[in-house]
Design a protein around this motif. Structure first.
Motif, PDB file in Angstrom:
ATOM      1  N   ASP A  81     -58.594  20.051  71.604  1.00 23.85           N
ATOM      2  CA  ASP A  81     -57.140  19.971  71.487  1.00 23.85           C
ATOM      3  C   ASP A  81     -56.735  19.522  70.090  1.00 23.85           C
ATOM      4  N   LEU A  82     -57.505  18.627  69.491  1.00 20.33           N
ATOM      5  CA  LEU A  82     -57.184  18.108  68.165  1.00 20.33           C
ATOM      6  C   LEU A  82     -58.474  17.848  67.392  1.00 20.33           C
ATOM      7  N   VAL A  83     -58.407  18.076  66.096  1.00 20.92           N
ATOM      8  CA  VAL A  83     -59.477  17.657  65.186  1.00 20.92           C
ATOM      9  C   VAL A  83     -58.832  16.727  64.164  1.00 20.92           C
ATOM     10  N   VAL A  84     -59.281  15.496  64.143  1.00 22.44           N
ATOM     11  CA  VAL A  84     -58.698  14.491  63.254  1.00 22.44           C
ATOM     12  C   VAL A  84     -59.731  14.165  62.177  1.00 22.44           C
ATOM     13  N   SER A 103     -51.795  12.549  63.839  1.00 18.80           N
ATOM     14  CA  SER A 103     -52.626  13.239  64.825  1.00 18.80           C
ATOM     15  C   SER A 103     -53.017  12.301  65.964  1.00 18.80           C
ATOM     16  N   LEU A 104     -53.293  11.050  65.648  1.00 20.74           N
ATOM     17  CA  LEU A 104     -53.649  10.076  66.692  1.00 20.74           C
ATOM     18  C   LEU A 104     -52.476   9.829  67.636  1.00 20.74           C
ATOM     19  N   ARG A 105     -51.281   9.752  67.098  1.00 23.48           N
ATOM     20  CA  ARG A 105     -50.106   9.560  67.957  1.00 23.48           C
ATOM     21  C   ARG A 105     -49.870  10.799  68.823  1.00 23.48           C
ATOM     22  N   GLU A 106     -50.148  11.971  68.270  1.00 24.47           N
ATOM     23  CA  GLU A 106     -50.027  13.185  69.073  1.00 24.47           C
ATOM     24  C   GLU A 106     -51.051  13.190  70.203  1.00 24.47           C
TER      25      GLU A 106
END
Length: 662
Positions: A573-576, A422-425
């Motif tokens: 956009d993202l939840v990590v 997810s971090l790379r995305e």
């Protein structure tokens, strides 16, 4: 005919007219040959003055005909400033001593004062065959008349002198212009940049630039436009490109000194140029003065600034308010063209994609990067480019957030595969947002910005802030951690104002913005039971709206994901999720934290990792404690040191240490 040869014949004709006037006046003047003429009045001279009648009016001659048919720059001046033949006559009479000194003693004689060596109002009218009691003639010297309103002529403001006795002087810039000199006015040297041509900026919104150019040329009268910028300089770049496309040279005015505006407007009209002024002053009064001085310039004017347009700035409502297009990331090819072979072997596309820089900023960044490489005495690297690019961004966030220069990378993260992916995305989204949201038009409506927003959720010490630093380092951006203690205010509305300043400055900077412990300001809305609930909900509603408009990169971290309002989650956009590390991950964290310390031979921290269930932050603190214990005895880190550090962290976490169980 060149510019110089067009003016000089008119001065020769003026000289002939001066000679006629002197001849007419000296014919009956008993003091004509007196060396003290003009300094002493004898009884004979007084009698002559009492009996004197107006000098004969010179008839229509070649001089008058020449002024009725101006050529070259005189013609251009007459058309640009709406000057009549009488105005041109007054101008030529006033500038004659600045071009030829032979007029000075002649003017002194005609002024009856050898110290008055410039044309006066009375002398200018006499040389035109007019008298000072003629109203229409006097009107040409009114402050609102073309010569004086446009600062082509200056006149003594001595209140003790009558209008006919006042001296006339032409500014040197006007004299130089009529002689063919196009050097910029000296008073504007440090405040104005003359742009006659410019390389096409491939980063500008061509559609908007074309429409702005049409607007600036389609109207009968000169147009004044206010471009609201979301990023400093973005509006000015568009304005310059649009005006150059219309064929106008551009005077880029960057000062806030309103006293320079008359010279600026005169310069623009002399050159048939347009004006781009900005950024506007911070104080509303200064902005109002500047705009009111420029809106009557009668040349195209574009005003730029980060403050939204206020109708109270203008008394006429002349400026047309527009929104400047937001900045885009410069294509790698633009950087490659500037670097040339120096960038061979570098992945420029991924290196420069996070930066929203204009073409001029790219050129400055490439020069700076090459200079940094030369300073290090080696080849150009990714680090040099990122460091130079960051310097081109507006570093405004230091006033409201803590700056962190990234010092860790992907190798420093010990995470499961899912959050790592997810971090790379997240980094990928930051690099490709212009292509996906802009070129491919995947952005939703409702005024949503091009920002990238993510939530990092997990227990304290699981690596959320460190991961934000890694992402910022991967993108080559600075990390700014918002100090919520300086944001949240007990007074109603002040928290929103503080947040607005932070979001505005982040929009103008290339940086990663981190809201640590974000549930303090992004918490769930509640049922309204009193005024405090109402205003808390209003704060949440403001944040929802502002996040959608955000164009930067914002990361929210929380230890309590359940406390984050669902409406915020939908806009992310993202939840990590950062899980608590298992025994294997804890062992890797112990090894990684001890990588640089001297260890006792055969030391394996796996046993400590199994016994003490701690997150990565606590493990690092335990390793630091162990290192200090070893340094205190000037030895190596031992198993007992690790155990002592782990016990201390366990107690800090409020956990009981059952020694017998170990």
């Amino acid at each position: 005919m060149d510019d110089h040869s067009e003016l000089m014949p008119r001065l020769e004709l003026l000289h002939d007219r001066v000679a006629v006037l002197i001849e007419n006046r000296s014919a009956g003047d008993p003091t004509a040959t007196d060396p003290l003429r003009g300094l002493f009045l004898s009884a004979e001279a007084v009698t002559y003055l009492l009996d004197r009648r107006p000098d004969p009016v010179p008839g229509t001659d070649a001089y008058a005909a020449a002024l009725r048919r101006p050529e070259g720059r005189l013609l251009s001046l007459a058309e640009t400033f709406a000057l009549s033949p009488l105005d041109l006559h007054i101008l030529v009479v006033a500038l004659a001593p600045d071009v030829s000194r032979r007029f000075e003693p002649l003017y002194g004689y005609l002024n009856d004062d050898v110290s008055r060596r410039r044309a006066t109002v009375a002398l200018a009218l006499e040389l035109a065959g007019l008298q000072t009691d003629q109203i229409l003639a006097r009107a040409r010297f009114h402050p609102g008349a073309p010569l004086f309103a446009d600062h082509l002529i200056m006149m003594d403001d001595n209140p003790h002198l009558s209008l006919p006795s006042r001296n006339l002087q032409v500014p040197e810039r006007v004299v130089a212009h009529l002689l063919g000199d196009d050097t910029l006015d000296g008073s504007l040297t440090n405040a104005v940049q003359l742009i006659g041509q410019n390389d096409p900026d491939s980063l500008l919104d061509r559609n908007f630039t074309h429409r702005l150019a049409n607007l600036l040329t389609a109207r009968d009268q000169a147009t004044v436009v206010h471009l609201h910028e979301t990023r400093p300089g973005s509006g000015a770049a568009v304005a310059v490109a649009a005006l150059l496309a219309t064929g106008h040279p551009v005077l880029r005015f960057t000062s806030t000194d309103g006293k320079l505006v008359p010279a600026l407007v005169r310069e623009a009209r002399l050159r048939q140029a347009a004006i781009v002024a900005g950024p506007l002053p911070d104080d509303p009064a200064g902005t109002t003065r500047l705009i009111q001085a420029l809106e009557t310039a009668r040349v195209p004017v574009v005003l730029t600034g980060s403050a939204p347009y206020d109708p109270h700035w203008s008394s006429t409502g002349a400026p047309i308010p527009l929104e400047a297009p937001g900045p885009r990331s410069a294509p790698a090819q633009l950087w490659l063209d500037e670097f040339g072979s120096a960038a061979d072997g570098l992945d420029l596309a991924s290196t420069v994609s996070p930066y929203r820089l204009g073409a001029d900023q790219v050129r400055r960044a490439t020069r700076s990067a090459l200079a940094l490489a030369a300073l290090d005495g080696g080849p150009l690297t990714r680090t040099h480019i990122q460091q130079a690019a960051r310097r081109q961004s507006a570093p405004l966030l230091d006033r409201h957030a803590r700056r962190v220069t990234p010092g860790v990378g992907w190798a420093d993260l010990v995470l499961p595969a899912e959050p790592l992916s997810s971090l790379r995305e997240l980094a990928l989204r930051a690099r490709q947002r212009d292509r996906v949201l802009g070129d491919w038009r995947m952005r939703t409506g409702g005024g949503r910005g091009r920002g990238v927003i993510a939530l990092f959720a997990g227990e304290s010490g699981t690596g959320k802030t460190m991961s934000a630093e890694v992402v910022a380092g991967e993108l080559g951006l600075d990390l700014y951690v918002v100090d919520l203690s300086s944001v949240v205010d007990k007074y109603i509305g002040e928290t929103e104002k503080n947040l607005e300043r932070i979001f505005t400055e982040a929009d103008q900077s290339d940086a990663v913005l981190v809201f640590d412990e974000a549930d303090a300001v992004f918490g769930k809305r509640s049922e309204v039971k009193d005024s405090h609930d109402k205003h808390a909900n209003m704060q949440s509603a403001y944040l929802l709206q502002r996040l959608e408009q955000f164009d930067g990169i914002a990361l929210l971290t929380t230890n309590l994901r359940a406390n984050i309002d669902d409406a915020f989650t939908r806009r992310l956009d993202l939840v990590v999720d950062f899980p608590f590390p298992d025994a294997g991950q804890r062992a890797r964290l112990w090894h990684h934290s001890l990588a640089g310390a001297p260890l006792e031979p055969g030391l394996d921290p796996a046993h400590v990792a199994t016994r003490f269930e701690m997150p990565g932050g606590a493990i690092h603190s335990a390793c630091v404690t162990a290192a200090y214990l070893a340094a205190g005895r000037d030895g190596r880190v031992t198993h007992d040191d690790l155990w002592s550090g782990a016990e201390r962290e366990y107690r800090k976490m409020g956990r009981l240490v059952n020694v017998s169980s170990f």
